[in-house]
Design a protein around this motif. Structure first.
Motif, PDB file in Angstrom:
ATOM      1  N   ARG A   1       0.838  -1.202   0.000  1.00 26.53           N
ATOM      2  CA  ARG A   1       0.000   0.000   0.000  1.00 26.53           C
ATOM      3  C   ARG A   1       0.867   1.244   0.000  1.00 26.53           C
ATOM      4  N   LYS A   2       1.925   1.198   0.850  1.00 21.85           N
ATOM      5  CA  LYS A   2       2.810   2.367   0.916  1.00 21.85           C
ATOM      6  C   LYS A   2       3.480   2.584  -0.425  1.00 21.85           C
ATOM      7  N   LYS A   3       3.982   1.475  -1.007  1.00 22.42           N
ATOM      8  CA  LYS A   3       4.637   1.583  -2.316  1.00 22.42           C
ATOM      9  C   LYS A   3       3.660   2.113  -3.355  1.00 22.42           C
ATOM     10  N   HIS A   4       2.422   1.660  -3.267  1.00 23.94           N
ATOM     11  CA  HIS A   4       1.396   2.080  -4.219  1.00 23.94           C
ATOM     12  C   HIS A   4       0.958   3.524  -3.936  1.00 23.94           C
ATOM     13  N   ASN A   5       0.760   3.828  -2.672  1.00 19.37           N
ATOM     14  CA  ASN A   5       0.254   5.150  -2.298  1.00 19.37           C
ATOM     15  C   ASN A   5       1.276   6.256  -2.598  1.00 19.37           C
ATOM     16  N   ASP A   6       2.553   5.971  -2.433  1.00 17.06           N
ATOM     17  CA  ASP A   6       3.570   6.995  -2.715  1.00 17.06           C
ATOM     18  C   ASP A   6       3.509   7.440  -4.181  1.00 17.06           C
ATOM     19  N   PRO A   7       3.566   6.510  -5.160  1.00 17.27           N
ATOM     20  CA  PRO A   7       3.469   6.962  -6.550  1.00 17.27           C
ATOM     21  C   PRO A   7       2.110   7.592  -6.871  1.00 17.27           C
ATOM     22  N   VAL A   8       1.040   7.036  -6.264  1.00 14.10           N
ATOM     23  CA  VAL A   8      -0.292   7.605  -6.511  1.00 14.10           C
ATOM     24  C   VAL A   8      -0.323   9.034  -5.993  1.00 14.10           C
ATOM     25  N   ALA A   9       0.235   9.257  -4.814  1.00 15.43           N
ATOM     26  CA  ALA A   9       0.262  10.620  -4.258  1.00 15.43           C
ATOM     27  C   ALA A   9       1.070  11.533  -5.173  1.00 15.43           C
ATOM     28  N   ASP A  10       2.222  11.019  -5.654  1.00 12.04           N
ATOM     29  CA  ASP A  10       3.035  11.820  -6.587  1.00 12.04           C
ATOM     30  C   ASP A  10       2.243  12.124  -7.847  1.00 12.04           C
ATOM     31  N   MET A  11       1.566  11.108  -8.395  1.00  7.99           N
ATOM     32  CA  MET A  11       0.795  11.308  -9.617  1.00  7.99           C
ATOM     33  C   MET A  11      -0.364  12.253  -9.367  1.00  7.99           C
ATOM     34  N   THR A  12      -1.015  12.097  -8.209  1.00  9.33           N
ATOM     35  CA  THR A  12      -2.131  12.980  -7.889  1.00  9.33           C
ATOM     36  C   THR A  12      -1.636  14.420  -7.812  1.00  9.33           C
ATOM     37  N   GLU A  13      -0.494  14.565  -7.163  1.00  9.12           N
ATOM     38  CA  GLU A  13       0.092  15.914  -7.068  1.00  9.12           C
ATOM     39  C   GLU A  13       0.425  16.446  -8.461  1.00  9.12           C
ATOM     40  N   SER A  14       0.990  15.578  -9.318  1.00 11.58           N
ATOM     41  CA  SER A  14       1.326  15.993 -10.689  1.00 11.58           C
ATOM     42  C   SER A  14       0.075  16.369 -11.447  1.00 11.58           C
ATOM     43  N   VAL A  15      -0.997  15.542 -11.303  1.00 10.68           N
ATOM     44  CA  VAL A  15      -2.254  15.819 -11.994  1.00 10.68           C
ATOM     45  C   VAL A  15      -2.814  17.149 -11.515  1.00 10.68           C
ATOM     46  N   GLU A  16      -2.758  17.381 -10.227  1.00 13.71           N
ATOM     47  CA  GLU A  16      -3.273  18.641  -9.691  1.00 13.71           C
ATOM     48  C   GLU A  16      -2.450  19.827 -10.240  1.00 13.71           C
ATOM     49  N   ASN A  17      -1.125  19.651 -10.267  1.00 13.73           N
ATOM     50  CA  ASN A  17      -0.262  20.719 -10.812  1.00 13.73           C
ATOM     51  C   ASN A  17      -0.585  20.964 -12.279  1.00 13.73           C
TER      52      ASN A  17
ATOM     53  N   LYS B   1      -3.113  23.976 -16.497  1.00 13.91           N
ATOM     54  CA  LYS B   1      -4.085  24.010 -17.585  1.00 13.91           C
ATOM     55  C   LYS B   1      -5.055  25.152 -17.354  1.00 13.91           C
ATOM     56  N   THR B   2      -5.567  25.239 -16.104  1.00 13.97           N
ATOM     57  CA  THR B   2      -6.517  26.295 -15.781  1.00 13.97           C
ATOM     58  C   THR B   2      -5.867  27.657 -15.986  1.00 13.97           C
ATOM     59  N   LYS B   3      -4.614  27.763 -15.529  1.00 16.26           N
ATOM     60  CA  LYS B   3      -3.881  29.032 -15.680  1.00 16.26           C
ATOM     61  C   LYS B   3      -3.703  29.342 -17.156  1.00 16.26           C
ATOM     62  N   LEU B   4      -3.331  28.310 -17.965  1.00 12.42           N
ATOM     63  CA  LEU B   4      -3.123  28.515 -19.399  1.00 12.42           C
ATOM     64  C   LEU B   4      -4.430  28.878 -20.088  1.00 12.42           C
ATOM     65  N   GLU B   5      -5.521  28.230 -19.678  1.00  9.63           N
ATOM     66  CA  GLU B   5      -6.808  28.545 -20.290  1.00  9.63           C
ATOM     67  C   GLU B   5      -7.201  29.984 -19.970  1.00  9.63           C
ATOM     68  N   LYS B   6      -6.894  30.414 -18.724  1.00  9.75           N
ATOM     69  CA  LYS B   6      -7.195  31.806 -18.364  1.00  9.75           C
ATOM     70  C   LYS B   6      -6.362  32.756 -19.236  1.00  9.75           C
ATOM     71  N   GLU B   7      -5.115  32.386 -19.379  1.00 10.60           N
ATOM     72  CA  GLU B   7      -4.238  33.222 -20.208  1.00 10.60           C
ATOM     73  C   GLU B   7      -4.735  33.215 -21.650  1.00 10.60           C
ATOM     74  N   LYS B   8      -5.146  32.020 -22.112  1.00 13.84           N
ATOM     75  CA  LYS B   8      -5.637  31.885 -23.489  1.00 13.84           C
ATOM     76  C   LYS B   8      -6.875  32.749 -23.657  1.00 13.84           C
ATOM     77  N   ASN B   9      -7.786  32.660 -22.692  1.00 19.35           N
ATOM     78  CA  ASN B   9      -9.010  33.454 -22.779  1.00 19.35           C
ATOM     79  C   ASN B   9      -8.675  34.949 -22.726  1.00 19.35           C
ATOM     80  N   SER B  10      -7.772  35.267 -21.861  1.00 23.79           N
ATOM     81  CA  SER B  10      -7.419  36.690 -21.755  1.00 23.79           C
ATOM     82  C   SER B  10      -6.734  37.141 -23.034  1.00 23.79           C
TER      83      SER B  10
END
Length: 164
Positions: A123-139, A144-153
């Motif tokens: 679980r720890k081995k699995h949760n560590d990469p998942v947490a990293d991926m989740t963090e990457s997805v959130e980033n 993306k949201t920032k770029l879309e705002k810039e694109k819209n602007s």
């Protein structure tokens, strides 16, 4: 005088005969009583002999029953001894099975603890990469949201510039 003597002798003889007859009658009556009493006693003896025979038969029957009960008691004792031996063997076998069962339980507990540790590690081995991926997805989503705002602007600027 001779006649008188003879008469006296005759009277005396008659008296003796009467006395003897009375005695014979008494003896006969006594003999009859004795015979009656003898018959009664013989009847009583026969009754007592029958009772004695009945009692002997009852005793013989009781002795046979006692002997039979003794044999049954001996058989039951032997069966009890055999049963005790079998029971002792069964108790010993049950102790062995119980010890084996305890061993298997300990092994199962150890295996369960090992599996739980392995599961926690995975679980720890699995949760560590998942947490990293989740963090990457959130980033990436923030980017993306920032770029879309810039694109819209920028679009708005382009549209403003194009309309001017």
């Amino acid at each position: 005088r001779y006649k008188v003597e003879l008469e006296e002798k005759q009277k005396k003889k008659e008296f003796e005969i009467n006395a003897l007859n009375t005695k014979v009658e008494d003896e006969t009556a006594l003999a009859q009583q004795q015979q009656k009493k003898t018959k009664e006693l013989q009847g009583r003896i026969e009754e007592l002999e029958e009772e004695l025979e009945t009692e002997r038969a009852a005793r013989a029957k009781l002795e046979r029953q006692r002997a039979e009960l003794s044999r049954e008691l001996e058989d039951i004792g032997e069966k009890l001894e055999e049963s005790s031996g079998a029971t002792a063997a069964q108790v010993e076998q049950n102790k062995k099975r119980e010890a084996e069962l305890q061993k298997v339980r300990r092994e199962l507990e150890e295996a369960t603890i090992g599996h739980e540790a392995a599961t926690a590690s995975l679980r720890k081995k699995h949760n560590d990469p998942v947490a990293d991926m989740t963090e990457s997805v959130e980033n990436l989503q923030r980017a993306k949201t920032k770029l879309e705002k810039e694109k819209n602007s920028l679009r708005v600027e382009v549209d403003d510039l194009a309309s001017n």
